[in-house]
Design a protein around this motif. Structure first.
Motif, PDB file in Angstrom:
ATOM      1  N   VAL A  39       0.485  -0.613  -0.038  1.00  0.00           N
ATOM      2  CA  VAL A  39      -0.234   0.457  -0.733  1.00  0.00           C
ATOM      3  C   VAL A  39       1.309   1.250   0.162  1.00  0.00           C
ATOM      4  O   VAL A  39       2.172   1.216   0.679  1.00  0.00           O
ATOM      5  N   ASP A  40       0.669   1.899  -1.208  1.00  0.00           N
ATOM      6  CA  ASP A  40       1.553   3.621  -1.193  1.00  0.00           C
ATOM      7  C   ASP A  40      -0.240   4.270  -0.774  1.00  0.00           C
ATOM      8  O   ASP A  40      -0.313   5.391  -1.527  1.00  0.00           O
ATOM      9  N   GLU A  41       0.355   4.945   0.205  1.00  0.00           N
ATOM     10  CA  GLU A  41      -1.004   6.405   0.667  1.00  0.00           C
ATOM     11  C   GLU A  41      -1.122   7.539   0.142  1.00  0.00           C
ATOM     12  O   GLU A  41      -1.800   8.014  -0.498  1.00  0.00           O
ATOM     13  N   ALA A  42       0.475   7.610  -0.463  1.00  0.00           N
ATOM     14  CA  ALA A  42       0.331   8.909  -1.137  1.00  0.00           C
ATOM     15  C   ALA A  42       0.398   8.656  -2.339  1.00  0.00           C
ATOM     16  O   ALA A  42      -0.686   9.296  -3.012  1.00  0.00           O
ATOM     17  N   MET A  43       0.589   7.754  -2.955  1.00  0.00           N
ATOM     18  CA  MET A  43      -0.250   7.532  -4.218  1.00  0.00           C
ATOM     19  C   MET A  43      -1.140   7.111  -4.586  1.00  0.00           C
ATOM     20  O   MET A  43      -1.911   7.583  -5.515  1.00  0.00           O
ATOM     21  N   GLU A  44      -2.661   6.547  -3.858  1.00  0.00           N
ATOM     22  CA  GLU A  44      -3.428   6.271  -3.535  1.00  0.00           C
ATOM     23  C   GLU A  44      -3.861   7.871  -4.282  1.00  0.00           C
ATOM     24  O   GLU A  44      -5.217   8.080  -4.217  1.00  0.00           O
ATOM     25  N   LYS A  45      -4.199   8.713  -2.764  1.00  0.00           N
ATOM     26  CA  LYS A  45      -4.253   9.477  -2.763  1.00  0.00           C
ATOM     27  C   LYS A  45      -4.391  10.452  -3.901  1.00  0.00           C
ATOM     28  O   LYS A  45      -5.413  11.840  -4.864  1.00  0.00           O
ATOM     29  N   ARG A  46      -3.144  10.457  -4.958  1.00  0.00           N
ATOM     30  CA  ARG A  46      -3.075  11.207  -5.887  1.00  0.00           C
ATOM     31  C   ARG A  46      -3.771  10.819  -7.373  1.00  0.00           C
ATOM     32  O   ARG A  46      -4.254  11.253  -8.590  1.00  0.00           O
ATOM     33  N   LEU A  47      -4.031   9.102  -7.098  1.00  0.00           N
ATOM     34  CA  LEU A  47      -4.493   8.731  -8.140  1.00  0.00           C
ATOM     35  C   LEU A  47      -6.183   8.676  -7.832  1.00  0.00           C
ATOM     36  O   LEU A  47      -6.740   9.283  -8.634  1.00  0.00           O
ATOM     37  N   ASN A  48      -7.085   8.983  -6.569  1.00  0.00           N
ATOM     38  CA  ASN A  48      -7.912   9.477  -6.208  1.00  0.00           C
ATOM     39  C   ASN A  48      -8.118  10.422  -7.270  1.00  0.00           C
ATOM     40  O   ASN A  48      -9.139  11.262  -7.371  1.00  0.00           O
ATOM     41  N   TRP A  49      -7.068  11.280  -6.430  1.00  0.00           N
ATOM     42  CA  TRP A  49      -7.419  13.405  -7.450  1.00  0.00           C
ATOM     43  C   TRP A  49      -7.324  13.050  -8.526  1.00  0.00           C
ATOM     44  O   TRP A  49      -8.794  13.886  -9.298  1.00  0.00           O
ATOM     45  N   LYS A  50      -6.722  12.536  -9.668  1.00  0.00           N
ATOM     46  CA  LYS A  50      -6.760  12.197 -10.718  1.00  0.00           C
ATOM     47  C   LYS A  50      -7.687  11.914 -11.324  1.00  0.00           C
ATOM     48  O   LYS A  50      -8.316  12.268 -12.428  1.00  0.00           O
TER      49      LYS A  50
END
Length: 501
Positions: A39-50
């Motif tokens: 799990v990469d929380e920073a990646m998930e936040k960026r993906l959700n935003w995009k």
């Protein structure tokens, strides 16, 4: 209950046990990848935003246009449509329910076509939009009641695939807990459309006799032309499925697909087979969810189709009735987003459904009691509208969350939205013209269906809770003895799947 949908068995199994039971073939390479997923929380936040920025704005805009097209007939009615076309008795009611016949029948096949991916979502959705836009414009030029029926029927044919298709597309980009607020944001467009539609109808009313056309005709013509503009938005802005998306970097796409596979669980049928279709048709969750949606949809369609008429019967003028619909939808919009956010944040669906239903019971009871105070009757409109729009998006999310695999999720979403729209058939036939302004049949039916929805939601909650308890106790583990092909298609019936409550 946590908002994750996989739970590993409590006691690890040795390779000897797997050999003994013949299960080693059941461990696929995909499952191995799931175990190694970091799990990469920073990646998930960026993906959700995009995904939020790329996916939601065009779909919200288009749904608003769609809803205005479907509901503008209520505004046209009080502007003189029924008089000009010499519509009698329950002719108006017939023009409402005729749209829902093809809508109900074609929603599931449409979503199955979307799942097949024979064309890009942007092409499919824009194609059906262009067809119903022409039908909407046709309503503005028709000179007979039969013309109204023909255009409305064809609108139902083409609109049937839009909302289920959008719901399915959104679900392909988000984890189950993140899907809730996204679908609610999309569905909120229906509420905004109600407010904007009333304002637009009020403005267009002043175009009466322009070009020799009555004001109600301009409502259809102008709003149909707006839909044509929406077709261009759909073609240019709607992304494809995650596997084929172009707005994500390669590493982002790889992480998104792995994340979604992990969230979906071990068994996620992505195809239609006789086994998967049978599972869909016999799944009690789908039927219970659809019954609950049916009750909420009846409330929504009652408000959409008859609110201007009900407000006019309270003593408001045509213009005042149009304007007074706007605050009703604005309040429902705010309550919808608050409840959807809290539902996603807390990982709970049932509690908020009961809250919404309770508000609806109050609203329907006020209208049925025919309280003399106009302010109380107006409050009843607020309560019924908020109730419907709290429940409908949460029900779609709840059912989609509890389906294992894209194939079953696509079927369930189409089934719920399609057959749940039978509520439109009911509402369009129980608000009888001869009962104006009391509408006793309409209000009593609405109250009854609201209570039916509570019963269906409660039964669904109990079913999922008991299934989770059974799997936690290991009572479903015998299913692991099946072949890898069967395990692959079990979906949410897999012993490791956990339902969201």
């Amino acid at each position: 209950m946590d908002d994750t949908n996989t739970k590993m068995p409590s006691s690890p199994q040795t390779s000897e046990e797997f050999d003994k039971k013949g299960k080693q073939a059941n461990i696929s390479a995909t499952e191995d990848q799931d175990e190694r997923f970091n799990v990469d929380e920073a990646m998930e936040k960026r993906l959700n935003w995009k995904c939020d920025v790329k996916l939601l704005p065009p779909l919200i805009c288009l749904f608003m246009i769609t809803f205005i097209d479907r509901t503008n007939i209520a505004n046209a009615k009080i502007e003189g449509m029924t008089v000009d076309l010499r519509m009698k008795g329950n002719d108006y009611n017939t023009s409402l329910w005729i749209l829902n016949i093809p809508y109900i029948c074609l929603a599931v096949p449409s979503n199955m076509l979307m799942k097949k991916g024979f064309v890009k979502p942007s092409v499919y959705l824009s194609g059906i939009m262009s067809c119903w836009a022409l039908c909407t414009i046709g309503l503005g030029f028709t000179k007979t009641f039969k013309g109204i029926l023909a255009c409305r029927f064809l609108m139902g044919v083409f609109e049937s695939g839009f909302v289920p298709g959008c719901a399915y597309l959104i679900s392909r980009y988000y984890k189950r807990r993140d899907f809730s607020i996204r679908y609610a944001a999309f569905f909120s467009a229906a509420v905004l459309a109600g407010a904007f539609g009333g304002f637009l109808a009020y403005a267009i009313e002043h175009m009466d006799k322009v070009g020799g056309y009555a004001g109600w005709r301009w409502i259809f013509i102008i709003e149909g032309c707006i839909t044509i503009v929406g077709v261009g938005i759909a073609l240019l802005c709607i992304p494809s499925y995650p596997e084929d998306s172009t707005f994500l970097k390669p590493e982002e796409k790889q992480y998104l697909l792995a994340m979604l596979k992990k969230d979906a669980g071990k068994s996620r049928p992505n195809h239609y087979s006789s086994f998967v279709i049978k599972e869909c048709l016999l799944d009690l969750k789908i039927w219970l969810g659809t019954i609950a949606y049916f009750g909420a949809d009846n409330a929504a369609s009652s408000i959409v189709s008859f609110q201007p008429t009900i407000l006019k019967s309270l003593g408001y003028s045509n213009a005042q009735a149009q304007v007074h619909t706007i605050p009703v939808y604005i309040v429902a919009f705010c309550v919808l987003l608050i409840c959807a956010y809290l539902s996603g944040r807390l990982g709970r669906r049932y509690v908020f459904l009961i809250f919404g239903a309770a508000i609806g019971i109050v609203g329907w009871s006020i209208e049925l009691a025919q309280v003399k105070a106009v302010s109380a009757r107006y409050f009843g409109m607020f309560a019924i509208t908020a109730s419907a729009y709290i429940q409908m998006p949460i029900l779609v999310v709840w059912l989609s969350n509890n389906m294992g695999g894209n194939a079953k999720a696509a079927f369930a979403t189409g089934f719920m939205i399609g057959f749940g729209n039978c509520g439109n058939l009911v509402s369009s036939n129980v608000f009888i013209t001869d009962e104006t302004p009391r509408f006793k049949t309409g209000f009593s039916t609405g109250l009854g269906l609201n209570i039916l929805g509570v019963a269906a939601s409660t039964a669904l909650e109990l079913y999922c809770w008991m299934a989770n308890r059974k799997r936690d106790a290991g009572k479903d583990d015998a299913k692991l003895d099946n072949s890898s092909e069967v395990l692959r298609d079990l979906g949410d019936d897999h012993p490791d799947f956990r339902y969201i409550l």
